[in-house]
Design a protein around this motif. Structure first.
Motif, PDB file in Angstrom:
ATOM      1  N   ASN A 153       0.921  -1.109   0.375  1.00 40.67           N
ATOM      2  CA  ASN A 153       0.464   0.196   0.543  1.00 40.67           C
ATOM      3  C   ASN A 153       1.319   0.907  -0.119  1.00 40.67           C
ATOM      4  OD1 ASN A 153      -1.796   2.092   0.668  1.00 40.67           O
ATOM      5  ND2 ASN A 153      -3.711   0.426   1.497  1.00 40.67           N
ATOM      6  N   VAL A 154       1.290   1.923  -1.253  1.00 39.46           N
ATOM      7  CA  VAL A 154       2.217   3.175  -1.065  1.00 39.46           C
ATOM      8  C   VAL A 154       1.630   4.080  -0.930  1.00 39.46           C
ATOM      9  CG1 VAL A 154       2.789   4.443  -2.996  1.00 39.46           C
ATOM     10  CG2 VAL A 154       2.495   2.343  -3.588  1.00 39.46           C
ATOM     11  N   ALA A 155       0.517   4.474  -0.911  1.00 38.24           N
ATOM     12  CA  ALA A 155       0.024   5.699  -0.114  1.00 38.24           C
ATOM     13  C   ALA A 155      -0.357   5.756   1.781  1.00 38.24           C
ATOM     14  CB  ALA A 155      -2.088   5.848  -0.279  1.00 38.24           C
ATOM     15  N   GLU A 156      -0.217   4.670   2.074  1.00 37.72           N
ATOM     16  CA  GLU A 156      -0.158   4.361   3.690  1.00 37.72           C
ATOM     17  C   GLU A 156       1.476   4.281   4.059  1.00 37.72           C
ATOM     18  OE1 GLU A 156      -1.747   4.044   5.831  1.00 37.72           O
ATOM     19  OE2 GLU A 156      -4.007   4.111   5.273  1.00 37.72           O
TER      20      GLU A 156
ATOM     21  N   SER B 255       3.022   7.079   6.904  1.00 36.38           N
ATOM     22  CA  SER B 255       4.044   6.130   7.603  1.00 36.38           C
ATOM     23  C   SER B 255       5.209   6.805   8.086  1.00 36.38           C
ATOM     24  CB  SER B 255       3.925   4.649   7.716  1.00 36.38           C
ATOM     25  OG  SER B 255       4.934   3.970   6.721  1.00 36.38           O
ATOM     26  N   GLY B 256       6.076   7.240   7.897  1.00 39.13           N
ATOM     27  CA  GLY B 256       7.355   8.264   8.139  1.00 39.13           C
ATOM     28  C   GLY B 256       8.315   7.011   7.699  1.00 39.13           C
ATOM     29  N   GLY B 257       8.196   5.811   6.700  1.00 36.56           N
ATOM     30  CA  GLY B 257       9.659   5.130   6.420  1.00 36.56           C
ATOM     31  C   GLY B 257       9.056   3.542   6.739  1.00 36.56           C
ATOM     32  N   ALA B 258       8.173   3.458   7.198  1.00 38.06           N
ATOM     33  CA  ALA B 258       7.804   2.054   6.995  1.00 38.06           C
ATOM     34  C   ALA B 258       7.292   1.511   5.847  1.00 38.06           C
ATOM     35  CB  ALA B 258       6.847   1.834   8.189  1.00 38.06           C
ATOM     36  N   ALA B 259       6.967   0.318   5.366  1.00 35.27           N
ATOM     37  CA  ALA B 259       6.304  -0.935   4.580  1.00 35.27           C
ATOM     38  C   ALA B 259       5.161  -1.191   4.523  1.00 35.27           C
ATOM     39  CB  ALA B 259       6.912  -1.683   3.774  1.00 35.27           C
ATOM     40  N   VAL B 260       4.128  -0.398   4.159  1.00 35.94           N
ATOM     41  CA  VAL B 260       2.294  -1.543   4.358  1.00 35.94           C
ATOM     42  C   VAL B 260       2.514  -2.357   3.329  1.00 35.94           C
ATOM     43  CG1 VAL B 260       0.493  -0.841   5.183  1.00 35.94           C
ATOM     44  CG2 VAL B 260       2.528   0.870   5.740  1.00 35.94           C
ATOM     45  N   TRP B 261       2.238  -3.427   4.002  1.00 33.39           N
ATOM     46  CA  TRP B 261       1.943  -4.906   2.979  1.00 33.39           C
ATOM     47  C   TRP B 261       0.649  -5.286   3.281  1.00 33.39           C
ATOM     48  CZ3 TRP B 261       6.933  -7.992   2.835  1.00 33.39           C
ATOM     49  CH2 TRP B 261       8.021  -7.601   1.976  1.00 33.39           C
ATOM     50  N   ASP B 262      -0.008  -5.503   2.442  1.00 27.76           N
ATOM     51  CA  ASP B 262      -2.370  -5.856   2.471  1.00 27.76           C
ATOM     52  C   ASP B 262      -1.303  -6.806   1.859  1.00 27.76           C
ATOM     53  OD1 ASP B 262      -3.030  -3.365   4.141  1.00 27.76           O
ATOM     54  OD2 ASP B 262      -3.685  -2.868   2.057  1.00 27.76           O
TER      55      ASP B 262
ATOM     56  N   ARG C 186      -3.113  -6.816   7.127  1.00 27.91           N
ATOM     57  CA  ARG C 186      -2.388  -6.507   7.153  1.00 27.91           C
ATOM     58  C   ARG C 186      -0.784  -6.444   7.823  1.00 27.91           C
ATOM     59  NH1 ARG C 186      -3.680   0.351   6.172  1.00 27.91           N
ATOM     60  NH2 ARG C 186      -4.307  -0.942   4.089  1.00 27.91           N
ATOM     61  N   TRP C 187       0.303  -6.200   7.352  1.00 28.31           N
ATOM     62  CA  TRP C 187       1.355  -6.674   8.374  1.00 28.31           C
ATOM     63  C   TRP C 187       2.110  -5.016   8.348  1.00 28.31           C
ATOM     64  CZ3 TRP C 187       6.414  -9.540   6.692  1.00 28.31           C
ATOM     65  CH2 TRP C 187       7.526  -9.172   7.357  1.00 28.31           C
ATOM     66  N   VAL C 188       3.082  -4.150   8.757  1.00 29.04           N
ATOM     67  CA  VAL C 188       4.016  -3.105   8.734  1.00 29.04           C
ATOM     68  C   VAL C 188       5.078  -3.711   9.252  1.00 29.04           C
ATOM     69  CG1 VAL C 188       3.734  -0.699   9.450  1.00 29.04           C
ATOM     70  CG2 VAL C 188       1.537  -2.084   8.707  1.00 29.04           C
ATOM     71  N   LEU C 189       6.167  -2.737   8.113  1.00 20.80           N
ATOM     72  CA  LEU C 189       7.189  -3.472   8.971  1.00 20.80           C
ATOM     73  C   LEU C 189       8.802  -2.055   8.329  1.00 20.80           C
ATOM     74  CD1 LEU C 189       9.066  -5.862   6.442  1.00 20.80           C
ATOM     75  CD2 LEU C 189       6.039  -5.324   5.760  1.00 20.80           C
ATOM     76  N   ASP C 190       9.810  -2.643   9.157  1.00 21.84           N
ATOM     77  CA  ASP C 190      10.189  -1.537   9.083  1.00 21.84           C
ATOM     78  C   ASP C 190      11.331  -2.323   7.359  1.00 21.84           C
ATOM     79  OD1 ASP C 190      13.687  -0.713   9.242  1.00 21.84           O
ATOM     80  OD2 ASP C 190      12.560   0.266  10.817  1.00 21.84           O
ATOM     81  N   ARG C 191      11.701  -0.686   6.914  1.00 23.15           N
ATOM     82  CA  ARG C 191      11.680  -1.227   5.665  1.00 23.15           C
ATOM     83  C   ARG C 191      12.927  -1.784   5.240  1.00 23.15           C
ATOM     84  NH1 ARG C 191      11.502   2.806   0.941  1.00 23.15           N
ATOM     85  NH2 ARG C 191      11.596   1.481  -0.380  1.00 23.15           N
ATOM     86  N   ARG C 192      13.939  -2.153   6.389  1.00 25.60           N
ATOM     87  CA  ARG C 192      15.629  -1.810   6.415  1.00 25.60           C
ATOM     88  C   ARG C 192      15.925  -3.419   7.342  1.00 25.60           C
ATOM     89  NH1 ARG C 192      16.339   3.199   6.178  1.00 25.60           N
ATOM     90  NH2 ARG C 192      17.500   4.469   4.325  1.00 25.60           N
ATOM     91  N   THR C 193      15.306  -3.088   8.706  1.00 22.61           N
ATOM     92  CA  THR C 193      15.217  -4.708   9.748  1.00 22.61           C
ATOM     93  C   THR C 193      14.445  -5.371   9.647  1.00 22.61           C
ATOM     94  OG1 THR C 193      13.802  -3.361  11.464  1.00 22.61           O
ATOM     95  CG2 THR C 193      15.854  -2.547  11.220  1.00 22.61           C
ATOM     96  N   THR C 194      13.093  -4.844   8.858  1.00 28.72           N
ATOM     97  CA  THR C 194      11.857  -5.692   8.995  1.00 28.72           C
ATOM     98  C   THR C 194      11.599  -6.751  10.006  1.00 28.72           C
ATOM     99  OG1 THR C 194      13.199  -7.258   6.886  1.00 28.72           O
ATOM    100  CG2 THR C 194      10.962  -8.252   7.613  1.00 28.72           C
TER     101      THR C 194
ATOM    102  N   CYS D 115      -0.571   2.440  11.259  1.00 26.96           N
ATOM    103  CA  CYS D 115      -1.217   2.337   9.569  1.00 26.96           C
ATOM    104  C   CYS D 115      -2.275   1.150  10.031  1.00 26.96           C
ATOM    105  CB  CYS D 115      -0.638   1.713   8.799  1.00 26.96           C
ATOM    106  SG  CYS D 115       1.245   3.294   8.597  1.00 26.96           S
ATOM    107  N   GLY D 116      -3.290   0.781  11.119  1.00 27.96           N
ATOM    108  CA  GLY D 116      -3.768  -0.366  11.261  1.00 27.96           C
ATOM    109  C   GLY D 116      -3.394  -1.143  11.102  1.00 27.96           C
ATOM    110  N   ALA D 117      -2.441  -1.584  11.987  1.00 28.48           N
ATOM    111  CA  ALA D 117      -1.570  -2.895  10.866  1.00 28.48           C
ATOM    112  C   ALA D 117      -2.502  -4.130  12.363  1.00 28.48           C
ATOM    113  CB  ALA D 117      -0.047  -3.066  11.839  1.00 28.48           C
ATOM    114  N   LYS D 118      -3.062  -5.461  11.418  1.00 29.85           N
ATOM    115  CA  LYS D 118      -4.058  -5.935  11.956  1.00 29.85           C
ATOM    116  C   LYS D 118      -3.739  -7.426  11.757  1.00 29.85           C
ATOM    117  CE  LYS D 118      -8.318  -6.464  14.384  1.00 29.85           C
ATOM    118  NZ  LYS D 118      -9.397  -5.836  14.123  1.00 29.85           N
ATOM    119  N   PRO D 119      -3.755  -8.664  12.622  1.00 34.99           N
ATOM    120  CA  PRO D 119      -3.451  -8.778  14.185  1.00 34.99           C
ATOM    121  C   PRO D 119      -1.871  -8.029  14.606  1.00 34.99           C
ATOM    122  CG  PRO D 119      -2.967 -10.800  12.663  1.00 34.99           C
ATOM    123  CD  PRO D 119      -2.982 -10.316  11.853  1.00 34.99           C
ATOM    124  N   ARG D 120      -1.520  -8.234  15.762  1.00 33.47           N
ATOM    125  CA  ARG D 120      -0.253  -7.224  16.327  1.00 33.47           C
ATOM    126  C   ARG D 120       0.672  -8.557  15.923  1.00 33.47           C
ATOM    127  NH1 ARG D 120       0.953  -3.541  20.130  1.00 33.47           N
ATOM    128  NH2 ARG D 120       3.343  -4.183  20.964  1.00 33.47           N
ATOM    129  N   ILE D 121       1.744  -7.767  15.192  1.00 31.88           N
ATOM    130  CA  ILE D 121       2.589  -8.843  14.631  1.00 31.88           C
ATOM    131  C   ILE D 121       3.579  -9.092  15.222  1.00 31.88           C
ATOM    132  CG2 ILE D 121       4.185  -9.786  12.569  1.00 31.88           C
ATOM    133  CD1 ILE D 121       1.528  -9.589  11.191  1.00 31.88           C
TER     134      ILE D 121
END
Length: 325
Positions: A76-79, A83-90, A116-124, A130-136
């Motif tokens: 999700n490029v817009a999200e 997010s300020g630097g994270a990657a938002v993946w649906d 939805r999984w939101v992850l740090d682009r460098r460390t993963t 950004c509505g990440a659910k569940p709490r991974i």
């Protein structure tokens, strides 16, 4: 005749010095900034195998059925930008049999799970936004971090709702490509509850029962690209069952793929292609270019320095009268 210090020698010396300074910058500065998870990812992984599934029409578990698991990941490029630097993946995961697979609506599948999984682009590592659910939790989920080490990792199992320990088991080849092999298993664990007809859990006198959902995994195997952390092959053997409230044994089997479901050949080939491409780019900026720049810089600096020294000796040599300049 005096030659003096030529401009060429100074150019070679300066260029060589520049390359010597540039070489470590590629390894220590450029490569870490190239090793980032994308925000515009769009991949699909398909697993196939055989096992037992619960047939809602027959209201019983049917053995030896074709099972297809389809997992699609879209960025999700817009999200991600917000997010300020994270990657938002649906992510959507569907489990199908031959009966449900042709359906146009994925919600008609045996099981359909969006999240939805939101992850740090460098460390993963997981990021809370950004509505990440569940709490991974854990160190890895759909992929491992970059520069995978020969150690155990905490891998998030979305069906379990918790992490499992993936242990390093050496190397293995997938489509001729070598990766790190990790394995794990999950003992029977309560994973949730579900309202079902009482007769499904041996309580025919009750119209509806809040049954317990239990999950286990006979074995998970992942083969991972060392440089990028991309999973190039996966095999999983899930077992999902129902138990009566407070019961200590399974009374209904919803899914049991004891022999495992695995990446199809097409999924393997695409995963290997992307791993080769991305790891090659990282190797280029992290190894090939720095080493090449260091070798070329050393040679050019040595040649330029030698020419400078030679030119100075010529300047200091005797002139036609025998006196030194």
């Amino acid at each position: 005749m005096r030659t003096g210090t030529s401009p060429l020698s100074l150019i070679l010396l300066g260029l060589g010095t520049f390359l010597l300074v540039l070489a470590p910058l590629f390894a220590w500065y450029v490569k870490p900034r190239a090793a980032v998870n994308p925000v515009d990812i769009d991949t699909t992984a398909v697993y196939t195998g055989r096992g037992s599934v619960f047939d809602l029409e027959k209201v019983e578990t049917v053995p030896d059925q074709n099972i297809t698991i389809t997992q699609r990941v879209r960025g999700n490029v817009a999200e991600s930008e917000r997010s300020g630097g994270a990657a938002v993946w649906d992510v959507t995961t569907s489990v199908d049999t031959d009966k449900s697979l042709p359906a146009s609506d994925p919600h008609d599948a045996l099981s359909f799970t969006p999240h939805r999984w939101v992850l740090d682009r460098r460390t993963t590592e997981p990021v809370r936004c950004c509505g990440a659910k569940p709490r991974i939790e854990g160190e890895a989920y759909l992929k491992f971090p970059f520069d995978v080490q020969k150690r155990s990792y905490q891998w998030w199992d979305n069906t379990l709702g918790d992490t499992v320990v993936m242990r390093y088991r050496g190397t293995a080849k997938v489509q001729g490509y070598t990766g790190y092999r990790f394995t794990a298993s999950v003992p029977p664990t309560k994973s949730g509850t579900r309202m079902v007809p009482g007769r499904l859990v041996d309580q025919p006198d009750r119209p509806q029962v809040l049954a317990e959902e239990w999950y286990a995994n006979h074995g998970v195997e992942l083969i991972v690209d060392q440089a990028t952390g991309r999973v190039v092959h996966a095999r999983t053997s899930p077992r999902q069952t129902l138990r009566a409230p407070g019961g200590d044994k399974d009374v209904a089997v919803l899914l049991d793929a004891e022999q495992g479901v695995s990446f199809t050949d097409e999924t393997q080939k695409e995963a290997v292609r992307q791993a080769e491409r991305d790891s090659g780019q990282l190797r280029l900026v992290g190894e090939t270019v720095p080493i090449g720049a260091a070798v070329a810089g050393f040679l050019l600096a040595a040649i330029g320095g030698a020419l400078v020294i030679r030119g100075r000796k010529d300047e200091e040599g005797p002139d036609s009268t025998g006196t030194h300049q």
